[in-house]
Design a protein around this motif. Sequence first.
Motif, short mmCIF file in Angstrom:
data_model
loop_
_atom_site.label_atom_id
_atom_site.label_comp_id
_atom_site.label_asym_id
_atom_site.label_seq_id
_atom_site.Cartn_x
_atom_site.Cartn_y
_atom_site.Cartn_z
N LEU A 179 107.84 50.10 2.78
CA LEU A 179 108.25 48.94 3.19
C LEU A 179 107.25 47.70 3.24
N ILE A 180 107.47 46.61 2.69
CA ILE A 180 106.88 45.37 2.57
C ILE A 180 107.29 44.29 3.61
N GLU A 181 106.78 44.01 4.46
CA GLU A 181 107.41 42.83 5.55
C GLU A 181 107.19 41.54 4.85
N GLU A 182 105.56 41.44 4.62
CA GLU A 182 105.35 40.06 3.90
C GLU A 182 103.82 40.08 3.45
N CYS A 183 103.60 39.00 2.71
CA CYS A 183 102.42 38.92 1.89
C CYS A 183 101.80 37.49 2.17
N VAL A 184 100.69 37.53 2.71
CA VAL A 184 100.14 36.18 3.33
C VAL A 184 98.72 35.87 2.24
N LEU A 185 98.79 34.78 1.71
CA LEU A 185 97.73 34.20 0.99
C LEU A 185 96.93 33.28 1.93
N HIS A 186 95.60 33.42 1.97
CA HIS A 186 94.74 32.62 2.93
C HIS A 186 93.72 31.96 2.11
N TYR A 187 93.21 30.64 2.49
CA TYR A 187 92.25 29.99 1.82
C TYR A 187 91.72 29.06 2.76
N GLY A 188 90.40 29.10 3.20
CA GLY A 188 89.88 27.81 4.25
C GLY A 188 91.06 28.04 5.63
N ASN A 189 91.51 26.69 5.54
CA ASN A 189 92.20 26.52 6.84
C ASN A 189 93.94 26.47 6.29
N GLU A 190 94.05 27.05 5.28
CA GLU A 190 95.46 26.99 4.82
C GLU A 190 95.81 28.41 4.67
N THR A 191 97.24 28.81 4.94
CA THR A 191 98.11 29.95 4.77
C THR A 191 99.26 29.59 3.94
N PHE A 192 99.68 30.56 3.14
CA PHE A 192 101.08 30.53 2.38
C PHE A 192 101.77 32.02 2.56
N LYS A 193 102.81 32.06 3.55
CA LYS A 193 103.31 33.15 3.88
C LYS A 193 104.54 33.79 2.81
N ILE A 194 104.72 34.97 2.41
CA ILE A 194 105.78 35.27 1.42
C ILE A 194 106.46 36.42 2.02
N LYS A 195 107.89 36.23 2.60
CA LYS A 195 108.53 37.14 3.12
C LYS A 195 108.83 38.56 2.07
N GLY A 196 108.66 39.75 2.46
CA GLY A 196 108.81 40.92 1.74
C GLY A 196 110.10 40.55 0.66
N LYS A 197 111.36 40.21 1.33
CA LYS A 197 112.40 39.92 0.62
C LYS A 197 112.30 38.82 -0.48
N ASP A 198 111.20 38.12 -0.51
CA ASP A 198 111.25 36.84 -1.31
C ASP A 198 109.98 37.33 -2.30
N LEU A 199 109.53 38.40 -2.37
CA LEU A 199 108.43 38.85 -3.27
C LEU A 199 108.89 38.58 -4.74
N ASN A 200 110.02 38.77 -5.12
CA ASN A 200 110.56 38.48 -6.46
C ASN A 200 110.41 37.33 -6.95
N LYS A 201 110.43 36.23 -6.01
CA LYS A 201 110.28 35.02 -6.35
C LYS A 201 109.18 34.22 -6.82
N TYR A 202 107.87 35.36 -6.37
CA TYR A 202 106.55 34.88 -6.59
C TYR A 202 105.95 36.00 -7.51
N PHE A 203 106.25 37.06 -7.75
CA PHE A 203 105.60 38.02 -8.39
C PHE A 203 106.58 38.77 -9.56
N HIS A 204 106.16 38.98 -10.61
CA HIS A 204 106.55 40.13 -11.64
C HIS A 204 106.50 41.55 -11.29
N PHE A 205 107.64 42.17 -11.36
CA PHE A 205 107.38 43.68 -11.05
C PHE A 205 107.36 44.35 -12.23
N ASN A 206 106.27 45.31 -12.45
CA ASN A 206 106.36 46.07 -13.42
C ASN A 206 107.21 47.26 -13.44
N LYS A 207 107.29 48.06 -14.30
CA LYS A 207 108.48 49.16 -14.36
C LYS A 207 108.22 50.36 -13.39
N GLY A 208 107.08 50.31 -12.63
CA GLY A 208 106.72 50.96 -11.86
C GLY A 208 107.03 50.94 -10.17
#
Length: 191
Positions: free
Chosen positions: A121-150
Amino acid sequence: MKIKFHITVAIFALFLVITSCKGKEKETINSNTSNETVIKKETVDAPFFYVTLTAKFSKWDKLHMYYLSEQSDEYSGERKIEKEVIPNGGFQEIKFELKEIVYPYNIRLDLGTNKEQPPVLIEECVLHYGNETFKIKGKDLNKYFHFNKGVEVNSDSLTFTLKTFKRGKIDIYDPFIRGNQALNKVLETKL
């Protein structure tokens, strides 16, 4: 000789100013109405890029984050961060931190090496840099990532089955997700 002394003093003073600017203040900059992503501004101690994956693993595993420092790069072991995951019965934060001042062009998350891992189960993926963060909910991972066959997304969009697949005539276990154009845009403009 005097010039070298003045340069040394100036560098030391700059170092003191930078290291003394620490805080705990948090402020929301932008919130998407669909709760898909949230960008926050935080005061942090280091300008390093890192990714926090909040996930639930049922068995021990080893995850990797690869990163590209330029568009022409290829993913390699030279730009890899490895994290061991010990299950605790609930969700846990898995932090992949670059220990140097490098800003990635793209990232790839390898979701495990344990072939006997039950669905994750993946709840979220958060990118951090300096003072900024960008949060991706688990259900939205496919909007930001390509999934391989695995990696197979289950019907609830939060559960991911990690599986073996064929590459040529060989069965391999290498489940990973790699940033797509939407993630590249986030890395270029949001952080």
